[in-house]
Design a protein around this motif. Sequence first.
Motif, PDB file in Angstrom:
ATOM      1  N   LYS A  64     -31.532 -15.083  40.365  1.00 23.00           N
ATOM      2  CA  LYS A  64     -32.454 -14.007  39.987  1.00 23.00           C
ATOM      3  C   LYS A  64     -33.526 -13.812  41.046  1.00 23.00           C
ATOM      4  O   LYS A  64     -33.864 -12.677  41.412  1.00 23.00           O
ATOM      5  CB  LYS A  64     -33.090 -14.320  38.634  1.00 23.00           C
ATOM      6  N   LYS A  65     -34.062 -14.914  41.552  1.00 23.88           N
ATOM      7  CA  LYS A  65     -35.101 -14.832  42.585  1.00 23.88           C
ATOM      8  C   LYS A  65     -34.558 -14.149  43.838  1.00 23.88           C
ATOM      9  O   LYS A  65     -35.217 -13.294  44.435  1.00 23.88           O
ATOM     10  CB  LYS A  65     -35.617 -16.231  42.918  1.00 23.88           C
ATOM     11  N   LYS A  66     -33.334 -14.501  44.232  1.00 27.31           N
ATOM     12  CA  LYS A  66     -32.747 -13.920  45.440  1.00 27.31           C
ATOM     13  C   LYS A  66     -32.483 -12.422  45.266  1.00 27.31           C
ATOM     14  O   LYS A  66     -32.661 -11.636  46.198  1.00 27.31           O
ATOM     15  CB  LYS A  66     -31.447 -14.653  45.806  1.00 27.31           C
ATOM     16  N   THR A  67     -32.059 -12.013  44.075  1.00 24.14           N
ATOM     17  CA  THR A  67     -31.822 -10.582  43.854  1.00 24.14           C
ATOM     18  C   THR A  67     -33.137  -9.826  43.773  1.00 24.14           C
ATOM     19  O   THR A  67     -33.246  -8.706  44.276  1.00 24.14           O
ATOM     20  CB  THR A  67     -30.987 -10.333  42.587  1.00 24.14           C
ATOM     21  N   GLU A  68     -34.140 -10.428  43.157  1.00 24.58           N
ATOM     22  CA  GLU A  68     -35.437  -9.753  43.071  1.00 24.58           C
ATOM     23  C   GLU A  68     -36.049  -9.550  44.454  1.00 24.58           C
ATOM     24  O   GLU A  68     -36.770  -8.575  44.678  1.00 24.58           O
ATOM     25  CB  GLU A  68     -36.387 -10.557  42.177  1.00 24.58           C
ATOM     26  N   GLU A 127     -29.987  -0.078  54.912  1.00 28.95           N
ATOM     27  CA  GLU A 127     -30.230  -1.016  53.831  1.00 28.95           C
ATOM     28  C   GLU A 127     -30.123  -0.357  52.459  1.00 28.95           C
ATOM     29  O   GLU A 127     -29.923  -1.030  51.466  1.00 28.95           O
ATOM     30  CB  GLU A 127     -31.616  -1.666  53.985  1.00 28.95           C
ATOM     31  N   ASN A 128     -30.303   0.975  52.393  1.00 37.08           N
ATOM     32  CA  ASN A 128     -30.210   1.676  51.123  1.00 37.08           C
ATOM     33  C   ASN A 128     -28.777   2.000  50.735  1.00 37.08           C
ATOM     34  O   ASN A 128     -28.519   2.442  49.623  1.00 37.08           O
ATOM     35  CB  ASN A 128     -31.034   2.967  51.165  1.00 37.08           C
ATOM     36  N   LYS A 129     -27.848   1.817  51.674  1.00 32.78           N
ATOM     37  CA  LYS A 129     -26.457   2.087  51.373  1.00 32.78           C
ATOM     38  C   LYS A 129     -25.862   0.933  50.572  1.00 32.78           C
ATOM     39  O   LYS A 129     -26.324  -0.199  50.661  1.00 32.78           O
ATOM     40  CB  LYS A 129     -25.673   2.290  52.672  1.00 32.78           C
ATOM     41  N   PRO A 130     -24.836   1.195  49.754  1.00 33.91           N
ATOM     42  CA  PRO A 130     -24.239   0.124  48.963  1.00 33.91           C
ATOM     43  C   PRO A 130     -23.707  -1.005  49.836  1.00 33.91           C
ATOM     44  O   PRO A 130     -23.164  -0.775  50.920  1.00 33.91           O
ATOM     45  CB  PRO A 130     -23.105   0.836  48.227  1.00 33.91           C
ATOM     46  N   LEU A 131     -23.868  -2.216  49.360  1.00 37.92           N
ATOM     47  CA  LEU A 131     -23.287  -3.386  50.011  1.00 37.92           C
ATOM     48  C   LEU A 131     -21.776  -3.397  49.817  1.00 37.92           C
ATOM     49  O   LEU A 131     -21.015  -3.734  50.723  1.00 37.92           O
ATOM     50  CB  LEU A 131     -23.921  -4.643  49.415  1.00 37.92           C
ATOM     51  N   LEU A 132     -21.346  -3.005  48.622  1.00 40.52           N
ATOM     52  CA  LEU A 132     -19.917  -3.001  48.270  1.00 40.52           C
ATOM     53  C   LEU A 132     -19.603  -1.741  47.492  1.00 40.52           C
ATOM     54  O   LEU A 132     -20.334  -1.361  46.573  1.00 40.52           O
ATOM     55  CB  LEU A 132     -19.594  -4.231  47.415  1.00 40.52           C
ATOM     56  N   THR A 133     -18.514  -1.084  47.855  1.00 45.53           N
ATOM     57  CA  THR A 133     -18.067   0.124  47.159  1.00 45.53           C
ATOM     58  C   THR A 133     -16.627  -0.062  46.687  1.00 45.53           C
ATOM     59  O   THR A 133     -15.747  -0.387  47.494  1.00 45.53           O
ATOM     60  CB  THR A 133     -18.147   1.368  48.072  1.00 45.53           C
ATOM     61  N   PRO A 153     -24.598 -16.088  51.158  1.00 44.66           N
ATOM     62  CA  PRO A 153     -23.881 -14.816  51.322  1.00 44.66           C
ATOM     63  C   PRO A 153     -24.700 -13.627  50.836  1.00 44.66           C
ATOM     64  O   PRO A 153     -25.685 -13.796  50.095  1.00 44.66           O
ATOM     65  CB  PRO A 153     -22.636 -15.014  50.446  1.00 44.66           C
ATOM     66  N   SER A 154     -24.278 -12.453  51.227  1.00 44.27           N
ATOM     67  CA  SER A 154     -24.931 -11.226  50.753  1.00 44.27           C
ATOM     68  C   SER A 154     -24.418 -10.820  49.380  1.00 44.27           C
ATOM     69  O   SER A 154     -25.119 -10.129  48.635  1.00 44.27           O
ATOM     70  CB  SER A 154     -24.690 -10.076  51.739  1.00 44.27           C
ATOM     71  N   PHE A 155     -23.188 -11.235  49.051  1.00 47.98           N
ATOM     72  CA  PHE A 155     -22.593 -10.863  47.763  1.00 47.98           C
ATOM     73  C   PHE A 155     -22.029 -12.111  47.090  1.00 47.98           C
ATOM     74  O   PHE A 155     -21.151 -12.775  47.639  1.00 47.98           O
ATOM     75  CB  PHE A 155     -21.485  -9.823  47.959  1.00 47.98           C
ATOM     76  N   TYR A 156     -22.558 -12.419  45.909  1.00 50.33           N
ATOM     77  CA  TYR A 156     -22.087 -13.559  45.122  1.00 50.33           C
ATOM     78  C   TYR A 156     -21.112 -13.059  44.066  1.00 50.33           C
ATOM     79  O   TYR A 156     -21.449 -12.184  43.262  1.00 50.33           O
ATOM     80  CB  TYR A 156     -23.256 -14.264  44.430  1.00 50.33           C
ATOM     81  N   LEU A 157     -19.925 -13.623  44.062  1.00 46.84           N
ATOM     82  CA  LEU A 157     -18.866 -13.243  43.139  1.00 46.84           C
ATOM     83  C   LEU A 157     -18.526 -14.496  42.326  1.00 46.84           C
ATOM     84  O   LEU A 157     -17.855 -15.403  42.823  1.00 46.84           O
ATOM     85  CB  LEU A 157     -17.656 -12.742  43.939  1.00 46.84           C
ATOM     86  N   LEU A 158     -18.991 -14.553  41.088  1.00 48.30           N
ATOM     87  CA  LEU A 158     -19.000 -15.802  40.335  1.00 48.30           C
ATOM     88  C   LEU A 158     -18.280 -15.617  38.998  1.00 48.30           C
ATOM     89  O   LEU A 158     -18.786 -14.952  38.087  1.00 48.30           O
ATOM     90  CB  LEU A 158     -20.441 -16.259  40.103  1.00 48.30           C
ATOM     91  N   ASP A 159     -17.102 -16.222  38.896  1.00 48.93           N
ATOM     92  CA  ASP A 159     -16.260 -16.086  37.712  1.00 48.93           C
ATOM     93  C   ASP A 159     -16.418 -17.327  36.835  1.00 48.93           C
ATOM     94  O   ASP A 159     -15.901 -18.393  37.135  1.00 48.93           O
ATOM     95  CB  ASP A 159     -14.793 -15.910  38.141  1.00 48.93           C
ATOM     96  N   GLU A 187     -32.275 -10.019  48.597  1.00 43.04           N
ATOM     97  CA  GLU A 187     -31.525 -10.749  49.616  1.00 43.04           C
ATOM     98  C   GLU A 187     -30.023 -10.628  49.406  1.00 43.04           C
ATOM     99  O   GLU A 187     -29.245 -10.899  50.326  1.00 43.04           O
ATOM    100  CB  GLU A 187     -31.921 -12.228  49.594  1.00 43.04           C
ATOM    101  N   CYS A 188     -29.594 -10.252  48.202  1.00 45.39           N
ATOM    102  CA  CYS A 188     -28.167 -10.265  47.890  1.00 45.39           C
ATOM    103  C   CYS A 188     -27.894  -9.439  46.649  1.00 45.39           C
ATOM    104  O   CYS A 188     -28.813  -8.925  45.995  1.00 45.39           O
ATOM    105  CB  CYS A 188     -27.707 -11.718  47.654  1.00 45.39           C
ATOM    106  N   ALA A 189     -26.614  -9.317  46.326  1.00 43.67           N
ATOM    107  CA  ALA A 189     -26.163  -8.773  45.038  1.00 43.67           C
ATOM    108  C   ALA A 189     -25.308  -9.833  44.369  1.00 43.67           C
ATOM    109  O   ALA A 189     -24.676 -10.659  45.039  1.00 43.67           O
ATOM    110  CB  ALA A 189     -25.362  -7.486  45.241  1.00 43.67           C
ATOM    111  N   VAL A 190     -25.288  -9.828  43.041  1.00 40.58           N
ATOM    112  CA  VAL A 190     -24.537 -10.824  42.275  1.00 40.58           C
ATOM    113  C   VAL A 190     -23.712 -10.126  41.205  1.00 40.58           C
ATOM    114  O   VAL A 190     -24.225  -9.275  40.463  1.00 40.58           O
ATOM    115  CB  VAL A 190     -25.476 -11.845  41.594  1.00 40.58           C
TER     116      VAL A 190
END
Length: 307
Positions: free
Chosen positions: A180-184, A3-9, A155-161, A187-190
Amino acid sequence: MVENKPLLTIQDLSVVYDNGKGIFDFTLRFSKGHFVALVGSNGAGKSTLMNTISGIQQPTRGTVEFNDHYINAQNPYNVLGFSPQSQVIDWYLSVLDNVLLGPLLAGTPSRQAKNLALSALELVGLKDKIHFSVDQLSGGQQQRVQIARAVAHNPSFYLLDEPTTGLDAESAEAFLQYLKKKTEEKECAVLISSHDLDLLENYCHDLIYMDDGRVVYNGPISKFLASNVSFQRYEIEYKGELSEQVLVELEKIALAVHQYNPLVIDIKTDKSVAAIISIVEKSASLVNIKSERLSLREKYLNMKGRG
């Protein structure tokens, strides 16, 4: 722990178009809990970066890798929730069916997918329009349909353009509060881009600032706001009135005078505020003075030479 490893590199990533434009030498890492604002002028490469992360755009060199731990082998796209800048809507489907496509394409079973779609429509304020066709909706409502489809499968990663384009202020605030609540809660990265820099400042923790296809800054918004500022803003409270001569002297020494009572004034960082105080005290009595933090929008415009 995994869980401490990056979700996306993203490693040494470049996308170069035939005209020589593109993005160059990106190395970025995102972990759950990261809420990152992506800012830059039109043409800086923000959409190119996002399209490359999503897989729409192929890189010229470098890699984009999601951590295998977060990916379901049968449904690899379940990890990603992507809302592109251009509108992607199925015009022949109802509002509900449009949103339902998100979790279904992510491999969610039908009954669960419908519940997720309804929850997403409630989030964006469209649950009362589930049976409408999308061409019956306003442009802002159509944008909400697209957002709901991107986020329905959690999703685990939100990509929002530019997801808030066309949204009213209340809808935009509610959506970013949800993220913000989900990242705090980790649960995910945005990663989100928007021209509404004040909104991003209120909700995002970190910032990637792009210019001409390259990363100029990557780190906490707070450090960005504190660094490389060419001027300082002060608010000065006083008793009495500022004479015409004092006003002339203030305007000569200041970069900008925003208001006069209280006095809100910008001066270069290499200038002493004592000079401002001495001018004010020629015709008024000083009550209080405090420095004001520049907003993200003001700092960005200052760096672009328009502040």
